[in-house]
Design a protein around this motif. Sequence first.
Motif, PDB file in Angstrom:
ATOM      1  N   ASP A 130       0.833  -1.206   0.000  1.00  0.00           N
ATOM      2  CA  ASP A 130       0.000   0.000   0.000  1.00  0.00           C
ATOM      3  C   ASP A 130       0.864   1.251   0.000  1.00  0.00           C
ATOM      4  O   ASP A 130       0.946   2.002   0.988  1.00  0.00           O
ATOM      5  CB  ASP A 130      -0.935  -0.012   1.211  1.00  0.00           C
ATOM      6  CG  ASP A 130      -1.886  -1.194   1.170  1.00  0.00           C
ATOM      7  OD1 ASP A 130      -2.315  -1.555   0.055  1.00  0.00           O
ATOM      8  OD2 ASP A 130      -2.188  -1.757   2.240  1.00  0.00           O
ATOM      9  N   ILE A 131       1.512   1.475  -1.129  1.00  0.00           N
ATOM     10  CA  ILE A 131       2.443   2.604  -1.243  1.00  0.00           C
ATOM     11  C   ILE A 131       1.825   3.700  -2.106  1.00  0.00           C
ATOM     12  O   ILE A 131       1.305   3.425  -3.194  1.00  0.00           O
ATOM     13  CB  ILE A 131       3.780   2.133  -1.841  1.00  0.00           C
ATOM     14  CG1 ILE A 131       4.478   1.178  -0.867  1.00  0.00           C
ATOM     15  CG2 ILE A 131       4.683   3.316  -2.174  1.00  0.00           C
ATOM     16  CD1 ILE A 131       5.740   0.566  -1.410  1.00  0.00           C
ATOM     17  N   ASP A 132       1.863   4.918  -1.622  1.00  0.00           N
ATOM     18  CA  ASP A 132       1.390   6.078  -2.389  1.00  0.00           C
ATOM     19  C   ASP A 132       2.427   6.393  -3.471  1.00  0.00           C
ATOM     20  O   ASP A 132       3.540   6.815  -3.167  1.00  0.00           O
ATOM     21  CB  ASP A 132       1.205   7.271  -1.456  1.00  0.00           C
ATOM     22  CG  ASP A 132       0.675   8.513  -2.182  1.00  0.00           C
ATOM     23  OD1 ASP A 132       0.371   8.413  -3.390  1.00  0.00           O
ATOM     24  OD2 ASP A 132       0.593   9.574  -1.542  1.00  0.00           O
ATOM     25  N   LYS A 133       2.057   6.185  -4.721  1.00  0.00           N
ATOM     26  CA  LYS A 133       3.015   6.366  -5.820  1.00  0.00           C
ATOM     27  C   LYS A 133       3.177   7.828  -6.247  1.00  0.00           C
ATOM     28  O   LYS A 133       4.116   8.162  -6.973  1.00  0.00           O
ATOM     29  CB  LYS A 133       2.589   5.518  -7.022  1.00  0.00           C
ATOM     30  CG  LYS A 133       2.589   4.016  -6.742  1.00  0.00           C
ATOM     31  CD  LYS A 133       2.179   3.239  -7.983  1.00  0.00           C
ATOM     32  CE  LYS A 133       2.231   1.738  -7.747  1.00  0.00           C
ATOM     33  NZ  LYS A 133       1.310   1.288  -6.700  1.00  0.00           N
ATOM     34  N   GLU A 134       2.272   8.687  -5.821  1.00  0.00           N
ATOM     35  CA  GLU A 134       2.307  10.068  -6.305  1.00  0.00           C
ATOM     36  C   GLU A 134       3.614  10.792  -5.971  1.00  0.00           C
ATOM     37  O   GLU A 134       4.162  11.493  -6.834  1.00  0.00           O
ATOM     38  CB  GLU A 134       1.114  10.850  -5.745  1.00  0.00           C
ATOM     39  CG  GLU A 134       0.835  12.159  -6.494  1.00  0.00           C
ATOM     40  CD  GLU A 134       0.653  11.960  -7.986  1.00  0.00           C
ATOM     41  OE1 GLU A 134       1.104  12.851  -8.745  1.00  0.00           O
ATOM     42  OE2 GLU A 134       0.089  10.932  -8.401  1.00  0.00           O
ATOM     43  N   PRO A 135       4.162  10.676  -4.761  1.00  0.00           N
ATOM     44  CA  PRO A 135       5.450  11.343  -4.491  1.00  0.00           C
ATOM     45  C   PRO A 135       6.567  10.845  -5.406  1.00  0.00           C
ATOM     46  O   PRO A 135       7.453  11.622  -5.793  1.00  0.00           O
ATOM     47  CB  PRO A 135       5.736  10.981  -3.023  1.00  0.00           C
ATOM     48  CG  PRO A 135       4.405  10.695  -2.433  1.00  0.00           C
ATOM     49  CD  PRO A 135       3.616  10.044  -3.534  1.00  0.00           C
ATOM     50  N   PHE A 136       6.532   9.570  -5.776  1.00  0.00           N
ATOM     51  CA  PHE A 136       7.529   9.026  -6.703  1.00  0.00           C
ATOM     52  C   PHE A 136       7.340   9.642  -8.092  1.00  0.00           C
ATOM     53  O   PHE A 136       8.313  10.033  -8.747  1.00  0.00           O
ATOM     54  CB  PHE A 136       7.409   7.498  -6.776  1.00  0.00           C
ATOM     55  CG  PHE A 136       7.786   6.780  -5.517  1.00  0.00           C
ATOM     56  CD1 PHE A 136       9.080   6.321  -5.328  1.00  0.00           C
ATOM     57  CD2 PHE A 136       6.844   6.551  -4.520  1.00  0.00           C
ATOM     58  CE1 PHE A 136       9.444   5.648  -4.158  1.00  0.00           C
ATOM     59  CE2 PHE A 136       7.189   5.874  -3.346  1.00  0.00           C
ATOM     60  CZ  PHE A 136       8.497   5.431  -3.170  1.00  0.00           C
ATOM     61  N   ARG A 137       6.086   9.716  -8.551  1.00  0.00           N
ATOM     62  CA  ARG A 137       5.801  10.303  -9.863  1.00  0.00           C
ATOM     63  C   ARG A 137       6.259  11.758  -9.929  1.00  0.00           C
ATOM     64  O   ARG A 137       6.818  12.200 -10.936  1.00  0.00           O
ATOM     65  CB  ARG A 137       4.302  10.226 -10.171  1.00  0.00           C
ATOM     66  CG  ARG A 137       3.781   8.828 -10.452  1.00  0.00           C
ATOM     67  CD  ARG A 137       2.376   8.899 -11.049  1.00  0.00           C
ATOM     68  NE  ARG A 137       1.827   7.576 -11.287  1.00  0.00           N
ATOM     69  CZ  ARG A 137       1.007   6.931 -10.476  1.00  0.00           C
ATOM     70  NH1 ARG A 137       0.659   7.507  -9.332  1.00  0.00           N
ATOM     71  NH2 ARG A 137       0.544   5.744 -10.776  1.00  0.00           N
ATOM     72  N   GLU A 138       5.990  12.504  -8.872  1.00  0.00           N
ATOM     73  CA  GLU A 138       6.356  13.922  -8.860  1.00  0.00           C
ATOM     74  C   GLU A 138       7.868  14.104  -8.973  1.00  0.00           C
ATOM     75  O   GLU A 138       8.348  15.007  -9.672  1.00  0.00           O
ATOM     76  CB  GLU A 138       5.836  14.583  -7.579  1.00  0.00           C
ATOM     77  CG  GLU A 138       4.325  14.707  -7.530  1.00  0.00           C
ATOM     78  CD  GLU A 138       3.831  15.267  -6.211  1.00  0.00           C
ATOM     79  OE1 GLU A 138       4.692  15.529  -5.319  1.00  0.00           O
ATOM     80  OE2 GLU A 138       2.612  15.433  -6.048  1.00  0.00           O
ATOM     81  N   ARG A 139       8.626  13.248  -8.321  1.00  0.00           N
ATOM     82  CA  ARG A 139      10.090  13.366  -8.336  1.00  0.00           C
ATOM     83  C   ARG A 139      10.668  13.134  -9.743  1.00  0.00           C
ATOM     84  O   ARG A 139      11.680  13.739 -10.102  1.00  0.00           O
ATOM     85  CB  ARG A 139      10.707  12.363  -7.365  1.00  0.00           C
ATOM     86  CG  ARG A 139      10.453  12.654  -5.897  1.00  0.00           C
ATOM     87  CD  ARG A 139      11.406  13.686  -5.347  1.00  0.00           C
ATOM     88  NE  ARG A 139      11.234  13.838  -3.911  1.00  0.00           N
ATOM     89  CZ  ARG A 139      11.994  13.251  -2.995  1.00  0.00           C
ATOM     90  NH1 ARG A 139      12.993  12.458  -3.376  1.00  0.00           N
ATOM     91  NH2 ARG A 139      11.774  13.442  -1.710  1.00  0.00           N
ATOM     92  N   VAL A 140      10.041  12.236 -10.510  1.00  0.00           N
ATOM     93  CA  VAL A 140      10.627  11.860 -11.810  1.00  0.00           C
ATOM     94  C   VAL A 140      10.018  12.619 -12.987  1.00  0.00           C
ATOM     95  O   VAL A 140      10.471  12.456 -14.122  1.00  0.00           O
ATOM     96  CB  VAL A 140      10.488  10.339 -12.056  1.00  0.00           C
ATOM     97  CG1 VAL A 140      11.234   9.561 -10.992  1.00  0.00           C
ATOM     98  CG2 VAL A 140       9.021   9.918 -12.119  1.00  0.00           C
ATOM     99  N   GLU A 141       9.038  13.468 -12.743  1.00  0.00           N
ATOM    100  CA  GLU A 141       8.389  14.204 -13.834  1.00  0.00           C
ATOM    101  C   GLU A 141       9.372  15.041 -14.652  1.00  0.00           C
ATOM    102  O   GLU A 141       9.247  15.130 -15.890  1.00  0.00           O
ATOM    103  CB  GLU A 141       7.269  15.099 -13.274  1.00  0.00           C
ATOM    104  CG  GLU A 141       6.432  15.791 -14.343  1.00  0.00           C
ATOM    105  CD  GLU A 141       5.742  14.811 -15.280  1.00  0.00           C
ATOM    106  OE1 GLU A 141       5.598  15.149 -16.481  1.00  0.00           O
ATOM    107  OE2 GLU A 141       5.360  13.710 -14.821  1.00  0.00           O
TER     108      GLU A 141
END
Length: 341
Positions: A306-317
């Motif tokens: 149950d990991i929130d992927k949004e912080p990961f997406r924001e970092r790699v945008e």
Amino acid sequence: MKKIGCLLILMTLFVSACNSTETTSSGNDESDNTEISNRELTMAHIHGEASPVYGSLEEFGAEVENKSNDKMQVETYGEATLGDETVLLELVKTGIIDIAKVNGGALESFSEEFSVFSLPYIFENETHFKNVMQSETVQDMYADLEDVGLRGLTHYEAGTRSFYTGDTPIEHPDDLNGLKIRVMNNSTSIETMELLGASPTPLPASEVYSGLQQGIIDGAESSHIALTDANHGEVAKTFSYDEHTRIPDFLIMSADTWNSFSEEEKQLVQEAARNSSASHDELWEELMVESKQESEEELGVEFYEDIDKEPFRERVEPLIEERRENEDIAEILDKFEELKE
């Protein structure tokens, strides 16, 4: 001794490639395969028998032999006998071997267009991924590889790539700060890790186990199949599903070999490749379930789902935006976007 053996095999293959001849059958009997030549094809990959793709490659070779009535023989060298995937691509490009199975990340050094498959979070879900891989866009990319001496045949599902470490769950990009994470040796994977805060450490796949065991790296990233088929679950006890990339494997042929085929031979080889890919897909989910169960029950790996992927997406945008500055890559990504459902 292993290196000496590899060199002897390569020398033999080189001589064989230089002196290779083909004899085309003749006659009117359809069963004689009048457009099929007597050929010996060489294929190489890095996997052992425990890998899901190993059997798929065996199936490909067997179908080529069967459908050609044994006029086309496929000699396979597995377990990185001939080198890592970058080496294998060089051997295919120069015609020393005919076919190699490689991860999409390895192709980036040969074709910039294939770097799109290493970009993080470009596939919305499994359906989107399948739509892309069956699209005309990807078929065109296979053909365009001829510009660099290669030819794409098909892909194999390799799952989503997530982080696994000795004992540190990765539930937020901040958890990666200061960690040495093994990545494939391509610029996209390296930049992705840097943006996420990790210290990217390129290593051959064959050195990941010892790297984890000896503390050379703190973790790696792959599908959880790696925990069992490469035994990484013996030295990595946490697996965190951030699912940052979904990089397929590809079956790649020498362009010279492909262009030496008759139309019947091309059709035969292409059909065998696609059939092996389809059967691989059917087995993949079953193998993933078995691998996770074995990792939990026998190896003691703890999974974080149950990991929130949004912080990961924001970092790699920023990486996505940077790559879109290349018009060809932007066009490919736009076509990929159109295939979302």
